[in-house]
Design a protein around this motif. Structure first.
Motif, PDB file in Angstrom:
ATOM      1  N   TYR A 133       0.834  -1.203   0.000  1.00 45.42           N
ATOM      2  CA  TYR A 133       0.000   0.000   0.000  1.00 45.42           C
ATOM      3  C   TYR A 133       0.873   1.259   0.000  1.00 45.42           C
ATOM      4  CZ  TYR A 133      -3.064   3.722   1.603  1.00 45.42           C
ATOM      5  OH  TYR A 133      -3.751   4.929   1.719  1.00 45.42           O
ATOM      6  N   PHE A 134       1.980   1.211   0.712  1.00 44.47           N
ATOM      7  CA  PHE A 134       2.875   2.363   0.752  1.00 44.47           C
ATOM      8  C   PHE A 134       3.409   2.688  -0.652  1.00 44.47           C
ATOM      9  CE2 PHE A 134       7.341   3.760   0.881  1.00 44.47           C
ATOM     10  CZ  PHE A 134       7.176   5.020   1.429  1.00 44.47           C
ATOM     11  N   SER A 135       3.758   1.689  -1.428  1.00 46.84           N
ATOM     12  CA  SER A 135       4.259   1.932  -2.793  1.00 46.84           C
ATOM     13  C   SER A 135       3.179   2.549  -3.673  1.00 46.84           C
ATOM     14  CB  SER A 135       4.765   0.624  -3.415  1.00 46.84           C
ATOM     15  OG  SER A 135       3.722  -0.319  -3.497  1.00 46.84           O
ATOM     16  N   ASP A 136       1.913   2.108  -3.458  1.00 51.42           N
ATOM     17  CA  ASP A 136       0.817   2.703  -4.228  1.00 51.42           C
ATOM     18  C   ASP A 136       0.601   4.165  -3.835  1.00 51.42           C
ATOM     19  OD1 ASP A 136       0.454   0.333  -5.522  1.00 51.42           O
ATOM     20  OD2 ASP A 136      -1.244  -0.320  -4.276  1.00 51.42           O
ATOM     21  N   LEU A 137       0.658   4.447  -2.527  1.00 53.76           N
ATOM     22  CA  LEU A 137       0.453   5.816  -2.058  1.00 53.76           C
ATOM     23  C   LEU A 137       1.604   6.727  -2.482  1.00 53.76           C
ATOM     24  CD1 LEU A 137      -1.429   7.657  -0.386  1.00 53.76           C
ATOM     25  CD2 LEU A 137      -0.062   7.061   1.637  1.00 53.76           C
ATOM     26  N   GLN A 173       8.947  10.007   5.099  1.00 52.70           N
ATOM     27  CA  GLN A 173       8.420   9.702   6.435  1.00 52.70           C
ATOM     28  C   GLN A 173       6.962  10.112   6.566  1.00 52.70           C
ATOM     29  OE1 GLN A 173      11.070  11.644   9.146  1.00 52.70           O
ATOM     30  NE2 GLN A 173      12.738  10.149   8.860  1.00 52.70           N
ATOM     31  N   ASP A 174       6.612  11.271   5.986  1.00 50.65           N
ATOM     32  CA  ASP A 174       5.222  11.724   6.043  1.00 50.65           C
ATOM     33  C   ASP A 174       4.303  10.780   5.261  1.00 50.65           C
ATOM     34  OD1 ASP A 174       6.124  13.853   7.531  1.00 50.65           O
ATOM     35  OD2 ASP A 174       6.257  15.228   5.807  1.00 50.65           O
ATOM     36  N   ILE A 175       4.781  10.316   4.117  1.00 53.79           N
ATOM     37  CA  ILE A 175       3.973   9.379   3.321  1.00 53.79           C
ATOM     38  C   ILE A 175       3.794   8.058   4.078  1.00 53.79           C
ATOM     39  CG2 ILE A 175       3.860   8.095   1.148  1.00 53.79           C
ATOM     40  CD1 ILE A 175       5.492  10.318  -0.152  1.00 53.79           C
ATOM     41  N   LEU A 176       4.852   7.619   4.774  1.00 54.32           N
ATOM     42  CA  LEU A 176       4.765   6.369   5.520  1.00 54.32           C
ATOM     43  C   LEU A 176       3.770   6.477   6.682  1.00 54.32           C
ATOM     44  CD1 LEU A 176       5.829   3.513   5.818  1.00 54.32           C
ATOM     45  CD2 LEU A 176       7.692   4.408   7.229  1.00 54.32           C
ATOM     46  N   ARG A 177       3.764   7.616   7.355  1.00 60.04           N
ATOM     47  CA  ARG A 177       2.800   7.809   8.447  1.00 60.04           C
ATOM     48  C   ARG A 177       1.379   7.791   7.915  1.00 60.04           C
ATOM     49  NH1 ARG A 177       6.313  12.161   9.851  1.00 60.04           N
ATOM     50  NH2 ARG A 177       7.832  11.561  11.465  1.00 60.04           N
ATOM     51  N   ALA A 228       0.327   6.351   5.195  1.00 57.21           N
ATOM     52  CA  ALA A 228      -0.017   5.002   4.739  1.00 57.21           C
ATOM     53  C   ALA A 228      -0.403   4.106   5.908  1.00 57.21           C
ATOM     54  CB  ALA A 228       1.170   4.406   3.983  1.00 57.21           C
ATOM     55  N   ALA A 229       0.315   4.221   7.033  1.00 56.54           N
ATOM     56  CA  ALA A 229      -0.005   3.398   8.210  1.00 56.54           C
ATOM     57  C   ALA A 229      -1.380   3.761   8.770  1.00 56.54           C
ATOM     58  CB  ALA A 229       1.077   3.579   9.264  1.00 56.54           C
ATOM     59  N   LYS A 288      -4.836   1.175   8.621  1.00 58.47           N
ATOM     60  CA  LYS A 288      -5.609   0.764   9.802  1.00 58.47           C
ATOM     61  C   LYS A 288      -7.103   0.975   9.603  1.00 58.47           C
ATOM     62  CE  LYS A 288      -1.944   1.568  13.188  1.00 58.47           C
ATOM     63  NZ  LYS A 288      -1.521   2.382  14.354  1.00 58.47           N
ATOM     64  N   ALA A 289      -7.472   1.978   8.817  1.00 61.93           N
ATOM     65  CA  ALA A 289      -8.886   2.278   8.592  1.00 61.93           C
ATOM     66  C   ALA A 289      -9.476   1.520   7.410  1.00 61.93           C
ATOM     67  CB  ALA A 289      -9.041   3.779   8.366  1.00 61.93           C
ATOM     68  N   PHE A 290      -8.700   0.659   6.775  1.00 63.38           N
ATOM     69  CA  PHE A 290      -9.195  -0.093   5.624  1.00 63.38           C
ATOM     70  C   PHE A 290     -10.254  -1.105   6.047  1.00 63.38           C
ATOM     71  CE2 PHE A 290      -5.470   0.252   2.403  1.00 63.38           C
ATOM     72  CZ  PHE A 290      -5.875   1.547   2.099  1.00 63.38           C
ATOM     73  N   SER A 291     -11.134  -1.376   5.105  1.00 63.05           N
ATOM     74  CA  SER A 291     -12.140  -2.422   5.313  1.00 63.05           C
ATOM     75  C   SER A 291     -11.482  -3.787   5.103  1.00 63.05           C
ATOM     76  CB  SER A 291     -13.281  -2.233   4.309  1.00 63.05           C
ATOM     77  OG  SER A 291     -12.798  -2.392   2.989  1.00 63.05           O
ATOM     78  N   PRO A 292     -12.120  -4.857   5.575  1.00 63.00           N
ATOM     79  CA  PRO A 292     -11.533  -6.192   5.369  1.00 63.00           C
ATOM     80  C   PRO A 292     -11.298  -6.528   3.898  1.00 63.00           C
ATOM     81  CG  PRO A 292     -13.256  -6.288   7.031  1.00 63.00           C
ATOM     82  CD  PRO A 292     -13.316  -4.906   6.439  1.00 63.00           C
ATOM     83  N   ALA A 293     -12.158  -6.030   3.038  1.00 65.14           N
ATOM     84  CA  ALA A 293     -11.984  -6.328   1.604  1.00 65.14           C
ATOM     85  C   ALA A 293     -10.727  -5.640   1.058  1.00 65.14           C
ATOM     86  CB  ALA A 293     -13.216  -5.870   0.839  1.00 65.14           C
TER      87      ALA A 293
END
Length: 307
Positions: A141-145, A157-161, A163-164, A168-173
């Motif tokens: 996901y980080f590479s996509d973002l 570092q800002d992009i990594l934060r 992405a994290a 965490k807020a992603f749905s199960p799908a």
């Protein structure tokens, strides 16, 4: 008076004879084949015809031919060669000075460590190995973002934060989507590494794995290379006893540490004859390992025997 007449007549006769002789000479010159007149004898001398008659001679002189004797030009002597410029004597090349050996630089501990890491990276083949794809959902996901945020001037570092927090807020799908990508990348990486390993010899891969193990101990990320051609290593007598003891089921449910202590105590309790059975099995397994290595051209280097 008669004497005078006689002298005059005699002179006339002489003159007449001279005239007739001259006329005869002219005729002779015109007719070379005609006979010489009676009373005359001829003689040639230097191109003149001379008539002799009664003690006197008359001659017709031809104009002297001025013969110019052309003197042959004297053979020119070959011109003396000018002394050429003397070539300067070739200068002898100065004798090469023997290079003075510089004293070896004494490396510090930090420099020795850097040199060791550099050598380990060469042996480990990490620079030749194909680049692996990310295999964690968050890194995917980080590479996509990062692709979306490219050109916006954001720090990594800002992009990594971000992405994290988003992950965490992603749905199960959404999370399952990145887990599926992880499995796909793992398969791609395994194929790429397998093909890369096959381009090297078994010995080279073995050396690379040993170097990677040392790099991991120094804190570097260096995953091992799986070589399916490499035969399984030989088992020791204790390893064979351990595998057999685990099959009994007495260690099920015990912590690893406690189970290991129990196996070690049981091994020490065996008699020499009982241990001999496992040692013979270990010798047979070692012979199998040596034969399999020789079959693939990986010669086992025997350690030198102590005197």
């Amino acid at each position: 008076m008669w004497s005078t007449i006689r002298s005059v007549s005699a002179r006339q006769l002489r003159l007449a004879g001279i005239r007739s002789a001259g006329r005869a000479v002219w005729q002779l010159s015109r007719r070379p084949s005609a006979a010489t007149p009676t009373g005359f004898r001829t003689s040639t001398s230097r191109g003149r015809i001379v008539l002799f008659q009664r003690g006197f001679a008359t001659a017709t002189k031809e104009p002297k031919k001025t013969t110019t004797t052309t003197k042959k030009p004297a053979a020119k002597k070959p011109a003396a060669k000018k002394p050429g410029k003397k070539k300067p004597a070739a200068k002898k090349a100065p004798a090469k000075k023997k290079p003075v050996k510089k004293p070896k630089k004494v490396l510090t501990d930090a420099e020795k460590q850097k040199l060791k890491i550099r050598e380990l990276k060469v042996k480990s083949l990490v620079r030749e190995e194909p680049k692996r794809l990310p295999v964690t959902p968050l890194s995917l996901y980080f590479s996509d973002l990062a692709k979306e945020k490219r050109g916006q001037g954001m720090k990594v570092q800002d992009i990594l934060r971000e992405a994290a927090a988003n992950f965490k807020a992603f749905s199960p799908a959404q999370v399952q989507h990145y887990f599926d990508l992880r499995d796909k990348n793992k398969a791609i990486n395994a194929t790429a590494v397998r093909n890369f390993v096959l381009t090297k010899s078994v010995e080279e891969i073995a050396v690379a794995n040993r170097a990677r193990k040392e790099l991991r101990a120094l804190g570097f990320t260096a995953p091992g290379l799986l070589d399916e051609r490499r035969p399984k290593g030989p088992s020791t007598a204790f390893a064979l006893f351990n595998a057999e003891y685990w099959k009994k089921g007495d260690l099920v449910g015990l912590p690893i540490g406690e189970a290991a202590q129990k196996v070690a105590s049981e091994w020490k309790a065996l008699s020499a004859s009982e241990k001999q059975i496992y040692e013979e099995k270990a010798a047979i397994d070692k012979e199998r390992y040596v034969q399999e290595r020789e079959a693939i051209g990986w010669v086992v280097k025997s350690s030198p025997k102590s005197p």
